[in-house]
Scaffold this motif. Structure first.
Motif, short mmCIF file in Angstrom:
data_model
loop_
_atom_site.label_atom_id
_atom_site.label_comp_id
_atom_site.label_asym_id
_atom_site.label_seq_id
_atom_site.Cartn_x
_atom_site.Cartn_y
_atom_site.Cartn_z
N GLN A 1 0.97 -1.22 0.31
CA GLN A 1 0.01 0.56 0.08
C GLN A 1 0.81 1.63 0.12
OE1 GLN A 1 -3.29 0.48 -1.05
NE2 GLN A 1 -3.20 -2.09 -0.80
N VAL A 2 1.90 1.26 0.39
CA VAL A 2 2.63 2.53 0.85
C VAL A 2 3.08 3.09 -1.10
CG1 VAL A 2 5.44 3.22 1.25
CG2 VAL A 2 4.10 2.37 3.33
N ALA A 3 3.07 1.88 -1.30
CA ALA A 3 3.93 1.67 -3.21
C ALA A 3 3.34 2.37 -4.34
CB ALA A 3 4.72 0.58 -3.59
N MET A 4 2.06 1.83 -3.65
CA MET A 4 0.56 2.52 -5.02
C MET A 4 0.20 3.82 -4.38
SD MET A 4 -1.74 -1.22 -4.31
CE MET A 4 -2.40 -0.92 -5.65
N THR A 5 0.31 3.72 -3.23
CA THR A 5 -0.10 5.62 -2.55
C THR A 5 1.02 5.71 -2.62
OG1 THR A 5 -1.02 4.64 -0.88
CG2 THR A 5 -0.57 6.81 -0.50
N ARG A 6 2.36 6.01 -2.56
CA ARG A 6 3.23 6.51 -3.85
C ARG A 6 3.08 7.00 -5.88
NH1 ARG A 6 10.05 7.17 -3.40
NH2 ARG A 6 9.95 8.53 -5.01
N GLN A 7 2.57 6.23 -5.86
CA GLN A 7 2.14 6.40 -6.91
C GLN A 7 0.93 7.23 -7.53
OE1 GLN A 7 4.51 4.57 -10.41
NE2 GLN A 7 2.55 6.37 -10.92
N TRP A 8 0.41 7.24 -6.56
CA TRP A 8 -1.13 7.82 -6.47
C TRP A 8 -0.50 8.86 -6.75
CZ3 TRP A 8 -4.06 10.66 -3.08
CH2 TRP A 8 -4.81 10.75 -3.42
N LEU A 9 -0.10 9.33 -5.64
CA LEU A 9 -0.01 10.99 -5.14
C LEU A 9 1.57 11.24 -5.92
CD1 LEU A 9 0.99 10.38 -1.64
CD2 LEU A 9 -0.32 12.16 -2.47
N GLU A 10 2.40 10.53 -6.63
CA GLU A 10 2.85 10.89 -8.09
C GLU A 10 1.72 11.45 -9.07
OE1 GLU A 10 7.57 8.88 -7.15
OE2 GLU A 10 5.46 7.87 -8.62
N ASN A 11 1.21 10.49 -9.41
CA ASN A 11 -0.01 10.92 -10.93
C ASN A 11 -0.45 11.83 -10.75
OD1 ASN A 11 1.05 8.25 -11.58
ND2 ASN A 11 -1.00 7.42 -11.38
N ARG A 12 -0.34 12.39 -9.37
CA ARG A 12 -1.65 13.85 -8.67
C ARG A 12 -0.85 15.36 -9.02
NH1 ARG A 12 -6.85 12.87 -6.17
NH2 ARG A 12 -6.53 15.37 -5.13
N GLY A 13 0.91 14.86 -9.53
CA GLY A 13 1.45 16.01 -10.05
C GLY A 13 2.68 16.03 -8.20
N ALA A 14 2.93 15.19 -7.19
CA ALA A 14 3.39 15.81 -6.29
C ALA A 14 4.31 14.78 -6.41
CB ALA A 14 3.03 14.86 -5.04
N ARG A 15 5.03 15.87 -5.69
CA ARG A 15 6.71 15.06 -5.07
C ARG A 15 6.52 14.00 -4.05
NH1 ARG A 15 8.51 20.53 -5.30
NH2 ARG A 15 8.75 20.91 -3.44
#
Length: 217
Positions: free
Chosen positions: A27-41
């Protein structure tokens, strides 16, 4: 506008907690990807660890073969690793506007040493307040799983052989106390916590998590 549009905007500090075998790393890895897809660092990290000294302390406290480690020493090793983690990685990343996702934080010490080792929430909280200078997560996601289910998952993941670290090797009643501690902490501050049933599908869990985080963003 991007959720991370200015360098001066403090990043969110998101922590995943739960028993061993709950699926936090996925879930850490998937949440990171979700945030990065929204333009986040985004930076992902873990405890104990995250820094050079933290990883060395991780091996001391989790690997077998270092002799007996009493409960207070164990709690202080975790706190020392956490102090370095906050000062060297977490706080600087948050200050520069990067979201930080951490696999375990103070609540794990409250659960494992405070409840599991019977040191009490107050004593463990005090040393960790000092270690972290009072830093608290903006959101804590607890992946709730029974001791038996967590153990079964760990065995399955290791190809049918139980290859446990020092804490994973503790009996099921220890891990059930840990589970109870996490739920107790969440009940005290429901605005900061999200408790999800870790036996659900990976996709179901991620949907619950991202819906919760979207509300904060």
């Amino acid at each position: 506008m991007s959720i991370d549009s200015t360098a001066s905007q403090r990043g969110l500090f998101i922590v995943f907690e739960g028993g061993d075998g709950a699926g936090k790393s996925t879930q850490v890895a998937m949440t990171r990807q979700w945030l990065e897809n929204r333009g986040a660092r985004v930076a992902t990290t873990r405890e104990p660890g995250g820094t050079q000294i933290g990883e060395k302390l991780r091996s001391l406290v989790l690997e077998h073969g270092h002799g007996d480690i009493d409960s207070r020493t164990e709690a202080l090793i975790y706190a020392a690793a956490r102090a370095a983690h906050v000062q060297q990685l977490i706080a600087p990343k948050l200050a520069e506007g990067t979201h930080v996702i951490c696999d375990r934080f103070v609540d794990s010490s409250l659960a494992y040493q405070g409840m599991g080792r019977s040191l009490g929430f107050s004593a463990v909280s005090a040393i960790n307040d000092f270690a972290t200078t009072g830093l608290k997560p903006d959101a804590t996601i607890i992946l709730d799983i029974s001791a038996a289910d967590g153990r079964a998952r760990r065995i399955a993941a290791s190809g049918g052989v139980e290859d446990s670290d020092r804490l994973e090797a503790e009996p099921d009643d220890f891990h059930e106390r840990i589970r109870g501690a996490f739920l107790e902490l969440a009940a005290k501050d429901p605005r900061r916590y999200l408790v999800v049933d870790a036996t659900g599908s990976v996709e179901q869990l991620q949907q619950e998590i991202t819906t919760h985080l979207a509300g904060l963003l």
